[in-house]
Design an enzyme around this catalytic site. Structure first.
Site, short mmCIF file in Angstrom:
data_model
loop_
_atom_site.label_atom_id
_atom_site.label_comp_id
_atom_site.label_asym_id
_atom_site.label_seq_id
_atom_site.Cartn_x
_atom_site.Cartn_y
_atom_site.Cartn_z
N TYR A 154 84.99 -1.94 80.89
CA TYR A 154 84.44 -0.60 80.59
C TYR A 154 83.50 -0.66 79.39
CZ TYR A 154 84.79 4.51 79.73
OH TYR A 154 84.53 5.85 79.52
N LYS A 158 79.56 0.29 79.30
CA LYS A 158 79.06 1.36 78.42
C LYS A 158 78.05 0.82 77.41
CE LYS A 158 81.34 4.74 80.31
NZ LYS A 158 80.61 5.67 81.18
P1 NAP Z 1 86.93 12.23 85.22
O1 NAP Z 1 87.53 13.51 84.76
O2 NAP Z 1 87.82 11.13 85.70
O3 NAP Z 1 85.84 12.58 86.37
C1 NAP Z 1 85.15 11.54 86.97
C2 NAP Z 1 84.06 12.11 87.86
O4 NAP Z 1 83.31 11.02 88.39
C3 NAP Z 1 84.59 12.88 89.06
O5 NAP Z 1 83.67 13.88 89.39
C4 NAP Z 1 84.63 11.81 90.16
O6 NAP Z 1 84.56 12.36 91.47
C5 NAP Z 1 83.36 11.05 89.81
N1 NAP Z 1 83.37 9.67 90.30
C6 NAP Z 1 84.23 8.68 90.01
N2 NAP Z 1 83.91 7.55 90.66
C7 NAP Z 1 82.81 7.85 91.41
C8 NAP Z 1 82.03 7.12 92.34
N3 NAP Z 1 82.29 5.83 92.64
N4 NAP Z 1 80.99 7.74 92.95
C9 NAP Z 1 80.71 9.03 92.67
N5 NAP Z 1 81.41 9.78 91.79
C10 NAP Z 1 82.46 9.18 91.17
O7 NAP Z 1 86.03 11.55 84.08
P2 NAP Z 1 85.48 12.17 82.69
O8 NAP Z 1 86.50 11.94 81.67
O9 NAP Z 1 84.91 13.50 82.93
O10 NAP Z 1 84.32 11.11 82.40
C11 NAP Z 1 82.96 11.34 82.73
C12 NAP Z 1 82.10 10.26 82.10
O11 NAP Z 1 82.27 10.26 80.68
C13 NAP Z 1 82.48 8.84 82.57
O12 NAP Z 1 81.32 8.06 82.68
C14 NAP Z 1 83.32 8.34 81.44
O13 NAP Z 1 83.32 6.93 81.37
C15 NAP Z 1 82.65 8.97 80.25
N6 NAP Z 1 83.51 9.08 79.08
C16 NAP Z 1 84.66 9.80 79.11
C17 NAP Z 1 85.44 9.87 77.98
C18 NAP Z 1 86.73 10.66 77.93
O14 NAP Z 1 87.40 10.61 76.91
N7 NAP Z 1 87.07 11.41 78.95
C19 NAP Z 1 85.06 9.19 76.81
C20 NAP Z 1 83.87 8.47 76.82
C21 NAP Z 1 83.10 8.42 77.95
P3 NAP Z 1 85.90 12.82 92.28
O15 NAP Z 1 86.38 14.09 91.63
O16 NAP Z 1 85.46 13.00 93.68
O17 NAP Z 1 86.90 11.71 92.10
#
Ligand code: NAP
Length: 242
Positions: A154, A158
């Site tokens: 990851y 990133k």
């Molecule tokens: P999340 O709640 O797990 O949501 C993930 C989203 O991505 C969902 O809409 C999912 O669709 C979609 N997705 C996953 N795999 C996919 C694929 N192969 N093709 C198309 N869509 C896909 O994640 P989040 O926490 O909102 O994170 C969003 C972004 O922010 C990510 O890139 C993550 O790495 C980054 N981020 C998050 C955090 C954190 O603390 N949460 C911190 C740093 C960075 P479905 O609903 O259909 O599964």
């Protein structure tokens, strides 16, 4: 077709992407959202976007599939006519110590979090170059800056997004296309729901986890107000990385 601006947000059925879609819709954007498979969540997001009186449509495809990304961008153009803002947000984790990390978990994370940005951005920049304007936001992470034990895959993806962002910003600036990255800290979504939040919060100067809306407001700022900002990595982490 209205002459509203158009945003395409990947991974916007839930979490950070959903908040970004809603925040942009509140600013009058028509919004195309993508998701992987959670129809119920995607439908709910579309309902919420429609309630904001903008055009909204969901596209189900795997962002790790190059052809599917190309096809989806074509469909978005057919449906919306243009793309002003692309948010490369979809992402997954497959955590584990590196000694035990198998190729499957390495490749799944690199393909979904990093290669996806290439697959989505390639067709979209052709459109933005013709428009002679555009804004791309790549969702990186603080671990792309500082690394994290158990997240070599990851963190590599990133960090890759940060290099991608800076290089594209240099290539596309003269075309009036801005490219920035956001490095969220710990944000309350499904991705972080199993973490020990009390322990994490101790290390965050602002003493709380972030909300998806904290990231969404930054995306809106980058899209709407940050007219002289490109190639930057904006930390939205409560001060965790200082
Ligand atoms: P999340 O709640 O797990 O949501 C993930 C989203 O991505 C969902 O809409 C999912 O669709 C979609 N997705 C996953 N795999 C996919 C694929 N192969 N093709 C198309 N869509 C896909 O994640 P989040 O926490 O909102 O994170 C969003 C972004 O922010 C990510 O890139 C993550 O790495 C980054 N981020 C998050 C955090 C954190 O603390 N949460 C911190 C740093 C960075 P479905 O609903 O259909 O599964």
């Amino acid at each position: 077709m209205t002459d509203n601006k158009v945003a395409l947000v990947t991974g916007a059925s839930r979490g950070i992407g959903k908040a970004c879609a809603i925040e942009l819709a509140k600013s009058g954007y028509n919004v195309a959202i993508s998701y992987a498979g959670n129809d119920e969540a995607a439908n709910k997001t579309i309902e919420e976007l429609n309630a904001l009186k903008v055009k909204a449509k969901a596209y189900k495809f795997n962002v790790a599939d190059k052809d599917a990304c190309q096809k989806a961008v074509e469909e978005v153009i057919n449906d919306f006519g243009k793309i002003d803002v692309l948010v490369n947000n979809a992402g997954i984790t497959r955590d584990g110590l590196f000694l035990r990390m198998n190729s499957e978990n390495w490749e799944a994370v690199i393909n979904t979090n990093l290669n996806s940005a290439f697959y989505m951005t390639s067709p979209v920049i052709k459109i933005m170059m013709k428009q002679r304007s555009g804004c791309i936001v790549n969702m990186s992470s603080i671990v792309g800056i500082m690394g994290n034990a158990g997240q070599a895959n990851y963190s590599a993806a990133k960090a890759g997004l940060i290099g991608f962002t800076k290089s594209l910003a240099k290539e596309l600036g003269s075309r009036n296309i801005r490219v920035n990255a956001i490095a969220p800290g710990f944000i309350q979504t499904d991705m972080t729901k199993d973490l020990d939040t009390e322990k994490i919060t101790e290390h965050i100067p602002l003493k709380r986890l972030g909300l998806p809306e904290d990231i969404a407001k930054t995306v809106k700022f980058l899209a709407e107000d940050a007219t002289y900002i490109t190639g930057q990595v904006i930390g939205v982490d409560g001060g965790l990385v200082i």
